[in-house]
Design a protein around this motif. Sequence first.
Motif, PDB file in Angstrom:
ATOM      1  N   MET A 158      35.484  40.662  49.528  1.00  0.00           N
ATOM      2  CA  MET A 158      34.920  41.976  49.355  1.00  0.00           C
ATOM      3  C   MET A 158      33.823  41.977  47.960  1.00  0.00           C
ATOM      4  O   MET A 158      33.848  41.031  47.402  1.00  0.00           O
ATOM      5  N   MET A 159      32.736  42.678  48.062  1.00  0.00           N
ATOM      6  CA  MET A 159      31.826  42.972  46.990  1.00  0.00           C
ATOM      7  C   MET A 159      32.488  43.445  45.697  1.00  0.00           C
ATOM      8  O   MET A 159      32.918  44.493  45.787  1.00  0.00           O
ATOM      9  N   PRO A 160      32.702  42.529  44.829  1.00  0.00           N
ATOM     10  CA  PRO A 160      33.340  43.087  43.614  1.00  0.00           C
ATOM     11  C   PRO A 160      32.515  43.984  42.770  1.00  0.00           C
ATOM     12  O   PRO A 160      31.234  44.049  42.742  1.00  0.00           O
ATOM     13  N   SER A 161      33.192  44.768  42.077  1.00  0.00           N
ATOM     14  CA  SER A 161      32.670  45.718  41.116  1.00  0.00           C
ATOM     15  C   SER A 161      31.859  45.219  39.943  1.00  0.00           C
ATOM     16  O   SER A 161      32.195  43.856  39.635  1.00  0.00           O
ATOM     17  N   PRO A 162      30.871  45.740  39.247  1.00  0.00           N
ATOM     18  CA  PRO A 162      29.903  44.866  38.298  1.00  0.00           C
ATOM     19  C   PRO A 162      31.011  44.127  37.149  1.00  0.00           C
ATOM     20  O   PRO A 162      31.077  43.099  36.409  1.00  0.00           O
ATOM     21  N   ASP A 163      31.972  44.948  36.718  1.00  0.00           N
ATOM     22  CA  ASP A 163      32.848  44.380  35.677  1.00  0.00           C
ATOM     23  C   ASP A 163      33.982  43.473  35.998  1.00  0.00           C
ATOM     24  O   ASP A 163      34.473  42.863  35.291  1.00  0.00           O
ATOM     25  N   CYS A 164      33.928  43.136  37.654  1.00  0.00           N
ATOM     26  CA  CYS A 164      34.846  42.287  38.252  1.00  0.00           C
ATOM     27  C   CYS A 164      34.285  40.883  38.324  1.00  0.00           C
ATOM     28  O   CYS A 164      34.718  39.922  38.514  1.00  0.00           O
ATOM     29  N   GLY A 165      32.706  40.919  38.484  1.00  0.00           N
ATOM     30  CA  GLY A 165      32.107  39.814  38.926  1.00  0.00           C
ATOM     31  C   GLY A 165      32.355  38.766  38.175  1.00  0.00           C
ATOM     32  O   GLY A 165      32.587  37.458  38.720  1.00  0.00           O
ATOM     33  N   VAL A 166      32.231  38.650  36.872  1.00  0.00           N
ATOM     34  CA  VAL A 166      32.376  37.631  35.926  1.00  0.00           C
ATOM     35  C   VAL A 166      33.752  37.104  35.906  1.00  0.00           C
ATOM     36  O   VAL A 166      33.890  35.888  35.749  1.00  0.00           O
ATOM     37  N   MET A 167      34.628  37.962  35.830  1.00  0.00           N
ATOM     38  CA  MET A 167      35.946  37.451  35.894  1.00  0.00           C
ATOM     39  C   MET A 167      36.363  36.814  37.229  1.00  0.00           C
ATOM     40  O   MET A 167      36.994  35.619  37.202  1.00  0.00           O
ATOM     41  N   GLU A 168      35.907  37.278  38.285  1.00  0.00           N
ATOM     42  CA  GLU A 168      35.946  36.381  39.659  1.00  0.00           C
ATOM     43  C   GLU A 168      35.146  35.184  39.539  1.00  0.00           C
ATOM     44  O   GLU A 168      35.882  34.036  40.010  1.00  0.00           O
ATOM     45  N   GLN A 169      34.137  34.954  38.870  1.00  0.00           N
ATOM     46  CA  GLN A 169      33.652  33.571  38.583  1.00  0.00           C
ATOM     47  C   GLN A 169      34.431  32.703  37.823  1.00  0.00           C
ATOM     48  O   GLN A 169      34.557  31.411  37.880  1.00  0.00           O
ATOM     49  N   LEU A 170      34.830  33.462  36.670  1.00  0.00           N
ATOM     50  CA  LEU A 170      36.182  32.644  36.057  1.00  0.00           C
ATOM     51  C   LEU A 170      37.206  32.022  36.843  1.00  0.00           C
ATOM     52  O   LEU A 170      37.596  30.918  36.579  1.00  0.00           O
ATOM     53  N   VAL A 171      37.906  33.163  37.598  1.00  0.00           N
ATOM     54  CA  VAL A 171      38.937  32.827  38.527  1.00  0.00           C
ATOM     55  C   VAL A 171      38.482  31.324  39.506  1.00  0.00           C
ATOM     56  O   VAL A 171      39.338  30.273  39.692  1.00  0.00           O
ATOM     57  N   SER A 172      37.293  31.789  40.076  1.00  0.00           N
ATOM     58  CA  SER A 172      37.020  30.618  41.205  1.00  0.00           C
ATOM     59  C   SER A 172      36.740  29.349  40.422  1.00  0.00           C
ATOM     60  O   SER A 172      37.163  28.224  41.047  1.00  0.00           O
TER      61      SER A 172
ATOM     62  N   ASP B 260      38.076  20.427  41.262  1.00  0.00           N
ATOM     63  CA  ASP B 260      37.517  19.450  40.276  1.00  0.00           C
ATOM     64  C   ASP B 260      37.077  19.994  39.444  1.00  0.00           C
ATOM     65  O   ASP B 260      35.997  20.188  38.963  1.00  0.00           O
ATOM     66  N   GLY B 261      37.945  20.221  38.298  1.00  0.00           N
ATOM     67  CA  GLY B 261      37.438  20.853  37.033  1.00  0.00           C
ATOM     68  C   GLY B 261      38.096  22.191  36.645  1.00  0.00           C
ATOM     69  O   GLY B 261      37.615  22.733  35.681  1.00  0.00           O
ATOM     70  N   GLY B 262      39.207  22.796  37.580  1.00  0.00           N
ATOM     71  CA  GLY B 262      39.718  23.652  37.212  1.00  0.00           C
ATOM     72  C   GLY B 262      40.956  23.440  36.115  1.00  0.00           C
ATOM     73  O   GLY B 262      40.811  22.490  35.251  1.00  0.00           O
ATOM     74  N   LEU B 263      41.972  24.181  36.399  1.00  0.00           N
ATOM     75  CA  LEU B 263      43.012  24.342  35.273  1.00  0.00           C
ATOM     76  C   LEU B 263      43.888  22.878  35.470  1.00  0.00           C
ATOM     77  O   LEU B 263      44.034  22.477  36.298  1.00  0.00           O
ATOM     78  N   LYS B 264      44.333  22.521  34.195  1.00  0.00           N
ATOM     79  CA  LYS B 264      44.836  21.012  33.923  1.00  0.00           C
ATOM     80  C   LYS B 264      46.288  21.233  33.309  1.00  0.00           C
ATOM     81  O   LYS B 264      47.008  20.273  33.494  1.00  0.00           O
TER      82      LYS B 264
END
Length: 354
Positions: free
Chosen positions: A296-310, A316-320
């Motif tokens: 779904m298209m995220p709301s503006p305040d969710c966009g950066v947080m979804e970038q973080l989650v992705s 290759d470089g995520g949670l360790k």
Amino acid sequence: NEHKIKNKTSKSSAIMTESTNNLKWIGDGSEGGKLDVAEGEGKSADPNTNSTITFASATRGTPFNIRLDDDATASYYEVKVTKMSKEAPLGVGLVTADGFQPGWETNGYFYNGNITNGSAGLIIGFGDHIKEGDVVGVYQKRSNIGEDDNTPKCNIIFYLNGRCLGAGFSVDDNNEKFYPCLHISGNATVSFSIPPSPTIFEREQKVNSHGDPYSGDWAIEQAFLGPGLSELPIANRNSRFIVSFEKVDATSSASAVQYQLAIKICNSFWTSFTIVGKMEEFDKIELTGHCASTRMMPSPDCGVMEQLVSSALSSDGGLKKLIVSESGQLLMSGPTAELICSRFIETFEPVRCT
């Protein structure tokens, strides 16, 4: 939501059960409904407060209601479900004398997994659906002054297997009598008792059945993104960002510990990981599954947080690593993302009734 409980005049005479103890239960008068009450089992069973009740509706899909016909009922009672037909929704709650009616016409205050008035779901997903072996409690907590006005209130609080689920209803207290009431479409046998009143009235966290530190739901309190781990502003959001862990049953005692991991922002993200060792005090993890998500298209305040989650869930470089601190906070960390979480307890506003 304010819910009006309707007063009705009974359209069908109630059926009095034959009882071997001092408690009298009555049926709602529905044709074909069955009700049998016997004295509770056990040496400590008190014939004034304990009984074993077997009851059944005539047909599936049309409920049969029973209530205790005793004006001296205590403010708290419990039922233990000893037997119940498959997929037979059981409701446990309270009803007034006028609200006690045949079948779907009963208008009361029930818990059956949802909060319901006996015919309509008012709060969906309030708790787990009732099953055999469960113990359900119902407590009337009366107060002289309401939270929002000066009207006295009666909060109807539900308990499941010793856990407080919180108030399902907040009723204007007009000193009207509430009676224990059970509601079934199918058949069931329950043990009714009047134990001491509870002392916890706020919703409690669900017990972690896996017995590990991670399983269950967590709310993101702080989030950091990028090589410099800059903090993202999330504190003023009305809804919560939820992280959920589910432990995967091991195929053998030598198997590595595996989890399914889901994160809900606007979209939902899923992956899996394995604990492969230790990294200082942390559990070292390897992400083992492809990160899937809704689109779904995220709301503006969710966009950066979804970038973080992705970024956090990329192999290759995520949670360790991750750890639960002595204070009970969950820390999940990687080269470009870090999340700090606290245990999430979902809360519900009670249905307000006049």
